[in-house]
Motif scaffolding. Structure first.
Motif: not given
Length: 143
Positions: A69-70, A81-89, A108-113, A115-123
């Motif tokens: 989802r990212a 020249r780049s952009l992080l896109v977070l998706t719902r599905r 963007f804040s990993y801590r805030r986003l 859980a909602r976007h099912h992000l894994t590795d913080p690094a």
């Protein structure tokens, strides 16, 4: 023209005057054509011109899939020249596929986003921390 009746002479003069006015540009102007439809592409420096909370639509190539989802898209019109896109599905896209994403710009804040976007590795998201990202409500992958 003295033997031509007055009414006929008057009508002939009126017709001639109308013809002269039409030829010299005194006729009504034709309607302007409408502008061409928008292509939906982003103008240069798009990301620099939008604020957090603004709606944004981008069409760019997939540069990297970070999570299901990212993903990172790349385009010359984006800051860095780049952009992080977070998706719902989950989105099935691979580099260098083209996609269009429509959504809202966030800081963007990993801590805030995470859980909602099912992000894994913080690094994997460290370089995006504090940067503008797009939370997409709609994503179209062009195959």
């Amino acid at each position: 023209m003295s033997d031509v009746p007055y009414g006929v002479r008057h009508a002939a003069l009126a017709t001639a005057l109308a013809a002269v006015l039409a030829v010299t540009g005194c006729a009504p102007e034709p309607e302007a054509e409408p502008p061409p439809p928008s292509t939906g592409t982003s103008p240069p420096n798009t990301l620099a011109k939008v604020d957090v909370g603004d709606a944004l639509t981008v069409t760019a190539t997939v540069d990297q899939v970070v999570d299901e989802r990212a993903l990172v898209v790349r385009d010359v019109d984006l800051a860095d020249r780049s952009l992080l896109v977070l998706t719902r599905r989950p989105v099935e896209a691979t580099p260098p596929q083209l996609l269009s994403a429509e959504g809202t710009v966030v800081r963007f804040s990993y801590r805030r986003l995470a859980a909602r976007h099912h992000l894994t590795d913080p690094a994997a998201y460290r370089t995006f921390e504090g940067q503008k990202a797009l939370v997409a409500s709609q994503v179209t992958v062009w195959r």
